[in-house]
Design a protein around this motif. Structure first.
Motif, PDB file in Angstrom:
ATOM      1  N   ALA A  40      -9.176  -4.808   3.763  1.00  0.00           N
ATOM      2  CA  ALA A  40     -10.356  -4.565   4.766  1.00  0.00           C
ATOM      3  C   ALA A  40     -10.862  -5.817   5.438  1.00  0.00           C
ATOM      4  O   ALA A  40     -10.925  -5.599   6.576  1.00  0.00           O
ATOM      5  CB  ALA A  40     -11.515  -4.122   3.741  1.00  0.00           C
ATOM      6  N   SER A  42       0.865  -1.095   0.017  1.00  0.00           N
ATOM      7  CA  SER A  42      -0.148   0.124   0.106  1.00  0.00           C
ATOM      8  C   SER A  42       0.988   0.955  -0.084  1.00  0.00           C
ATOM      9  O   SER A  42       0.405   2.314  -0.094  1.00  0.00           O
ATOM     10  CB  SER A  42      -0.958   0.136   1.037  1.00  0.00           C
ATOM     11  OG  SER A  42      -0.005  -0.014   2.276  1.00  0.00           O
ATOM     12  N   GLN A  83     -11.858   4.407   7.963  1.00  0.00           N
ATOM     13  CA  GLN A  83     -12.063   5.584   7.272  1.00  0.00           C
ATOM     14  C   GLN A  83     -12.668   5.488   6.002  1.00  0.00           C
ATOM     15  O   GLN A  83     -12.332   4.668   5.342  1.00  0.00           O
ATOM     16  CB  GLN A  83     -10.618   6.383   7.333  1.00  0.00           C
ATOM     17  CG  GLN A  83      -9.941   6.569   8.661  1.00  0.00           C
ATOM     18  CD  GLN A  83     -10.728   7.203   9.573  1.00  0.00           C
ATOM     19  OE1 GLN A  83     -11.106   8.474   9.396  1.00  0.00           O
ATOM     20  NE2 GLN A  83     -11.209   6.746  10.753  1.00  0.00           N
ATOM     21  N   LYS A  84     -13.579   6.364   5.804  1.00  0.00           N
ATOM     22  CA  LYS A  84     -14.292   6.210   4.479  1.00  0.00           C
ATOM     23  C   LYS A  84     -13.600   6.606   3.338  1.00  0.00           C
ATOM     24  O   LYS A  84     -12.707   7.613   3.716  1.00  0.00           O
ATOM     25  CB  LYS A  84     -15.437   7.261   4.556  1.00  0.00           C
ATOM     26  CG  LYS A  84     -16.597   6.733   5.563  1.00  0.00           C
ATOM     27  CD  LYS A  84     -17.694   7.586   5.429  1.00  0.00           C
ATOM     28  CE  LYS A  84     -18.933   7.240   6.644  1.00  0.00           C
ATOM     29  NZ  LYS A  84     -20.071   8.226   6.565  1.00  0.00           N
ATOM     30  N   PRO A  85     -13.416   6.053   2.137  1.00  0.00           N
ATOM     31  CA  PRO A  85     -12.633   6.404   1.278  1.00  0.00           C
ATOM     32  C   PRO A  85     -12.957   7.641   0.740  1.00  0.00           C
ATOM     33  O   PRO A  85     -14.253   8.243   0.783  1.00  0.00           O
ATOM     34  CB  PRO A  85     -12.850   5.399   0.273  1.00  0.00           C
ATOM     35  CG  PRO A  85     -14.100   4.842   0.431  1.00  0.00           C
ATOM     36  CD  PRO A  85     -14.299   4.816   1.982  1.00  0.00           C
ATOM     37  N   SER A  86     -11.783   8.563   0.252  1.00  0.00           N
ATOM     38  CA  SER A  86     -12.240   9.882  -0.149  1.00  0.00           C
ATOM     39  C   SER A  86     -12.882   9.786  -1.589  1.00  0.00           C
ATOM     40  O   SER A  86     -12.516   8.992  -2.359  1.00  0.00           O
ATOM     41  CB  SER A  86     -10.915  10.833  -0.136  1.00  0.00           C
ATOM     42  OG  SER A  86     -10.475  10.905   0.749  1.00  0.00           O
ATOM     43  N   ARG A 115      -3.204  -0.171   8.949  1.00  0.00           N
ATOM     44  CA  ARG A 115      -3.717  -0.291   7.452  1.00  0.00           C
ATOM     45  C   ARG A 115      -3.583  -1.730   6.978  1.00  0.00           C
ATOM     46  O   ARG A 115      -2.717  -2.631   7.572  1.00  0.00           O
ATOM     47  CB  ARG A 115      -2.618   0.583   6.651  1.00  0.00           C
ATOM     48  CG  ARG A 115      -2.811   2.017   6.616  1.00  0.00           C
ATOM     49  CD  ARG A 115      -1.797   2.610   5.899  1.00  0.00           C
ATOM     50  NE  ARG A 115      -2.076   4.069   6.062  1.00  0.00           N
ATOM     51  CZ  ARG A 115      -2.740   4.815   5.018  1.00  0.00           C
ATOM     52  NH1 ARG A 115      -3.252   4.124   4.120  1.00  0.00           N
ATOM     53  NH2 ARG A 115      -2.867   6.132   4.914  1.00  0.00           N
ATOM     54  N   GLY A 170      -9.584  -4.912  -0.672  1.00  0.00           N
ATOM     55  CA  GLY A 170      -8.691  -3.629  -0.922  1.00  0.00           C
ATOM     56  C   GLY A 170      -8.378  -3.038   0.435  1.00  0.00           C
ATOM     57  O   GLY A 170      -8.711  -3.300   1.473  1.00  0.00           O
ATOM     58  N   ASP A 171      -6.992  -2.314   0.226  1.00  0.00           N
ATOM     59  CA  ASP A 171      -6.332  -1.494   1.518  1.00  0.00           C
ATOM     60  C   ASP A 171      -7.421  -0.568   1.858  1.00  0.00           C
ATOM     61  O   ASP A 171      -7.739   0.025   1.245  1.00  0.00           O
ATOM     62  CB  ASP A 171      -5.141  -0.968   0.999  1.00  0.00           C
ATOM     63  CG  ASP A 171      -3.967  -2.228   1.315  1.00  0.00           C
ATOM     64  OD1 ASP A 171      -4.235  -3.428   1.361  1.00  0.00           O
ATOM     65  OD2 ASP A 171      -2.765  -1.795   1.117  1.00  0.00           O
ATOM     66  N   VAL A 172      -7.507  -0.417   3.399  1.00  0.00           N
ATOM     67  CA  VAL A 172      -8.064   0.567   3.943  1.00  0.00           C
ATOM     68  C   VAL A 172      -7.111   0.979   5.085  1.00  0.00           C
ATOM     69  O   VAL A 172      -6.232   0.263   5.552  1.00  0.00           O
ATOM     70  CB  VAL A 172      -9.625  -0.008   4.527  1.00  0.00           C
ATOM     71  CG1 VAL A 172     -10.387  -0.299   3.278  1.00  0.00           C
ATOM     72  CG2 VAL A 172      -9.469  -1.289   5.479  1.00  0.00           C
ATOM     73  N   GLU A 173      -7.678   2.006   5.821  1.00  0.00           N
ATOM     74  CA  GLU A 173      -7.047   2.589   6.819  1.00  0.00           C
ATOM     75  C   GLU A 173      -8.027   2.776   8.008  1.00  0.00           C
ATOM     76  O   GLU A 173      -9.208   3.118   7.774  1.00  0.00           O
ATOM     77  CB  GLU A 173      -6.476   4.040   6.566  1.00  0.00           C
ATOM     78  CG  GLU A 173      -5.873   4.508   7.969  1.00  0.00           C
ATOM     79  CD  GLU A 173      -5.448   6.222   7.780  1.00  0.00           C
ATOM     80  OE1 GLU A 173      -5.601   6.949   8.871  1.00  0.00           O
ATOM     81  OE2 GLU A 173      -4.753   6.263   6.557  1.00  0.00           O
TER      82      GLU A 173
END
Length: 413
Positions: free
Chosen positions: A202, A75, A394-397, A199, A145-148
């Motif tokens: 998901a 990531s 955190q919601k993706p931008s 991170r 998918g990568d998330v934070e």
């Protein structure tokens, strides 16, 4: 052959002295730390005395630096290659990477390195297997998918503990943890504080969420209680050890004992193999305190201390006379406890005296005394409040709007 102080203490000479008795003679069986006045047996090795200096009298501002530079993960975020590197990041307080909080004392920063890596890995796997023994249906809706996610502490004034276990869970799942506070840091004063960032894929991040939070909440609760008890002792000027017990949660002892260490309390014995403690049932089953101590000493030899639980001054004197290293004065009222401890110290200067039974955070100061070396409390682990932590993905931008050139605009007829 009599040994002088310089020969006996070697590298720690000057930090310890032999005990001087009221009549002016020197007691060659006991040495005293010049920094805190704690007494030690003449037979203590030089390494034991150096350990006391390192653990209790560190130079302020000591800190740990990360041993190696992490490599970038898929990531683009730093991804520790090993568990050790993850823990180095956990305890790293270099100005380049950490701007919050004060420097953590060295004994707290390196506590994680006392945990065997294979034990951490096994615990993480066991917790994950317990929570997801079969399929994870909810993982389908989030994918890989990568998330934070951000870790928040919602209990102000708490002491952070359990980071190595939290990190181990997510390392096992291929995630990374970036700590903003080190172990033993006091969180607050804000009601909600950002503590770390996680991170990774998901579905993997959500698989580790609950096991990691359970561990962190429990460990931080214990460390917070221990830190407050130690603060009470320091405020009273008492220099003994506040200690835990074996009243731990089955399967969770390593975490709870570690949390005591981070909070500044003594872990006491780890298990039945660590030190021989002869309780009332042992004495009744063997016939007498003397018989129990003598039989146990034949097995322990020089490698283990022997402690005896005693319900009276008479029992404590018998235990000390039989060769016990520590006597636990169990369930004695404070007034009787201090009188008994004084008598024992006068007759057996090298003996360690422990107070236990009925001690709570509320009445702890009544047990502080110049002749009491250890106070153990079961409430350090039993009935201890947990610290409230929350992990929020955190919601993706949303993608930025794309401008359309005049040539690409559809023609209006």
């Amino acid at each position: 052959m009599e040994r002088d102080e310089k020969t006996l203490l070697g590298p720690v000479n000057g930090k310890f002295r032999f005990k001087q008795l009221p009549n002016g003679t020197v007691d060659k069986s006991t040495v005293i730390c010049n920094l805190c006045s704690k007494e030690f047996s003449y037979h203590r090795s030089s390494s034991s005395l150096k350990y006391h200096l390192n653990a209790k009298h560190l130079v302020a501002g000591s800190q740990v630096r990360a041993a190696t530079a992490p490599e970038a993960g898929a990531s683009g975020q730093p991804r520790p290659a090993t568990l050790d590197q993850a823990f180095n990041k956990l305890t790293d307080r270099s100005p380049e990477t950490r701007g919050q909080g004060s420097m953590v004392p060295l004994q707290h920063a390196v506590a994680a390195h006392a945990i065997p890596p294979q034990a951490l890995t096994q615990l993480a796997r066991d917790w994950l297997r317990e929570d997801t023994p079969n399929f994870d249906p909810s993982g389908v809706c989030v994918g890989s998918g990568d998330v934070e996610a951000r870790l928040f502490c919602k209990t102000a004034g708490s002491v952070l503990a359990g980071g190595p276990f939290f990190t181990a869970v997510f390392t096992e799942l291929g995630c990374t943890v970036n700590w903003l506070y080190p172990e033993a840091a006091e969180i607050g004063p804000d009601g909600i504080t950002l503590v770390a960032e996680v991170r990774g894929p998901a579905r993997c991040l959500l698989l580790g969420e609950r096991p990691a939070l359970n561990c962190l909440a429990r460990a931080s609760g214990i460390a917070t209680r221990c830190a407050r008890l130690r603060a009470m002792a320091a405020a009273a000027g008492w220099r003994g050890e506040v200690a835990g017990t074996r009243k731990t949660t089955p399967g969770f002892r390593l975490v709870e004992k570690y949390a005591m260490l981070v909070g500044g309390a003594s872990m006491h014995r780890q298990d039945l193999s660590g030190m021989a403690m002869l309780k009332d049932n042992h004495v009744w089953a063997s016939g007498s305190i003397t018989k129990a101590v003598q039989a146990t000493r034949a097995v322990c030899g020089l490698t283990s201390k022997i402690e005896v639980e005693c319900g009276s001054t008479e029992e404590a004197c018998e235990a000390a006379g039989a060769g016990a290293d520590i006597v636990m004065l169990d369930n004695l009222p404070p007034r009787e406890l201090h009188a008994s401890a004084l008598l024992l110290k006068q007759e057996f200067p090298a003996l360690l005296v422990e107070a236990s039974g009925g001690v709570t955070p509320e009445n702890l100061p009544r047990y502080f005394g110049p002749h009491v070396d250890i106070i153990s409390l079961g409430c350090i682990t039993q009935g201890c409040p947990v610290v409230d932590f929350s992990l929020k993905v955190q919601k993706p931008s949303p993608p930025p709007p794309q401008s359309v050139s005049p040539e690409d605009r559809p023609e209006v007829l």
